[in-house]
Design an enzyme around this catalytic site. Sequence first.
Site, PDB file in Angstrom:
ATOM      1  N   SER A 289       0.679  -1.123  -0.013  1.00  0.00           N
ATOM      2  CA  SER A 289       0.031   0.222   0.058  1.00  0.00           C
ATOM      3  C   SER A 289       0.924   1.352  -0.087  1.00  0.00           C
ATOM      4  CB  SER A 289      -0.901   0.003   1.338  1.00  0.00           C
ATOM      5  OG  SER A 289       0.028   0.192   2.488  1.00  0.00           O
ATOM      6  N   LYS A 290       0.257   2.330  -0.268  1.00  0.00           N
ATOM      7  CA  LYS A 290       0.922   3.532   0.022  1.00  0.00           C
ATOM      8  C   LYS A 290       2.066   3.765   1.219  1.00  0.00           C
ATOM      9  CE  LYS A 290      -2.023   7.207  -1.900  1.00  0.00           C
ATOM     10  NZ  LYS A 290      -3.260   8.076  -1.368  1.00  0.00           N
TER      11      LYS A 290
END
Length: 499
Positions: free
Chosen positions: A266-267
């Site tokens: 994810s980010k």
Amino acid sequence: MIVTGTSTNPAERPAAVRLRFAPSPTGYLHVGGARTALFNWLYARHLGGTFVLRIEDTDVARSSEESVQAILDGMRWLGLNWDEGPEVGGSFGPYFQMQRLDTYKEAANQLLNAGHAYHCFCTKEELDGLRAAAQEKGETFAYPGRCRNLLPDIVQKFCDEGRKPVIRFQVPTSGETVVDDLVHGPVTFRNDQFDDFVIMKADGGPTYNFAVVVDDALMQISHVLRGDDHLSNTPKQILIYQALGYVLPRFGHIPMILGSDRTRLSKRHGATSVMAYAEAGYLSDAFVNYLSRLGWGHGDQEIFTRQELIDFFDVPAINKTAAVFDPVKLDWVNAQWLKATPSAEIAGLLRSHLAKRGYPVEAKSDAWLAGLVDLLKERTKTLEEMTDYAKFFFDLELTYDAESVEKFLTEANRPIIEGLIAAFDAESDWTAERIEGAFKDLAAKLGLKAGGVIQPARVALAGSKVSPGMYETAELMGKELVLKRLRHALGLIPGAVES
Ligand code: GLU
């Protein structure tokens, strides 16, 4: 029977190899999506088939035109060209799900008429109540099928009253559904673990599991490669295929991509949009090369050209277990590609990175930039790193490394800097060879080894002890800038008055 041409009878086995990437335009193209797109593209190209791009935009609240464009940009940067889809069209369109609503309605009616689906009028409040009751008993909520047996005239009456039903798929209460997965082998699901799930929402739009089946069947998709996270959807989809009399595609569920802490990428792991990697100065070929290795391999080979990927990519070589996104390895792969790619090609890309940073690059020729790349490509891992490194080649204010200045720009070394200024001032033939000659003559004159002259010069020209070969560096910097820097360096010698 073998289907030829573009027959859209989904009950007949597709003769052709057709794969698709079906993103939802609810954000940019991220690493996971890009890897799915790549595997489908590679397999289509490997088998000489067709690669379709379909936009799954039925989540109207979260979908946007901007995201569609971001996804297309990402696909283009990766070089994943599509044979059918947005902008190119094709004979199985439209390729945006919101333009296919009538088709889903028709398929839903087919299921209703055949008794495979039914209207459900349960309200949100009723369902919430059932959910709460299940929770109280420690059970997971499953729709109990309350509207399964509503008589047709009751359905009609409710509709006449203006109540908006959903349509639920009637899941068989016994038996099993087997996903004969290309990656995992057969995976068996008991049908009684599924409740009667919604296929058409009250607003008339299809749910993902329904639209994807109708589209994959009507677009004659032969192979569906997608993330492992969809494996639990696939038995529901197979039930719909069977109820509609459609032929199944082959399914392959590819392993998830995890971050280095083994949680889903994810980010947080710095992995954002694919275009962020373009901006950070990764080469498309290198990024595609790296992505291909996330869940697939070919012996112990690490560097692949696109053609090699197309030639070697095969589904049996896809791993079952999750892949880990490793930014260090990505840098390494990019560095290999920088070295292997012709400098003139990199120069074109580097130009925009330099310009973005505000370096005065407009006046520089392509040949000059290619020369710069020649000097830097062995020492840098990305175009952004190359841009950082390249700063001293431009007439910009330099940041000097204090330690290097203290060590090399000393009173004792003043004759070196002054000697170079005198020699270069008189030099009319500005080539690396002539510059080398000037360095050697000066070293001999001062009774020094070449290195004794080069280090102070390096600090004067580059601001630190680090630069590519001094003669080539000075040649590329140009006489004017070299003299300017040398004169400025005299002013950095402690106690000196800047000339
Ligand atoms: N639109 C779905 C997604 O983005 C497609 C999944 C599939 O490939 O079936 O997850």
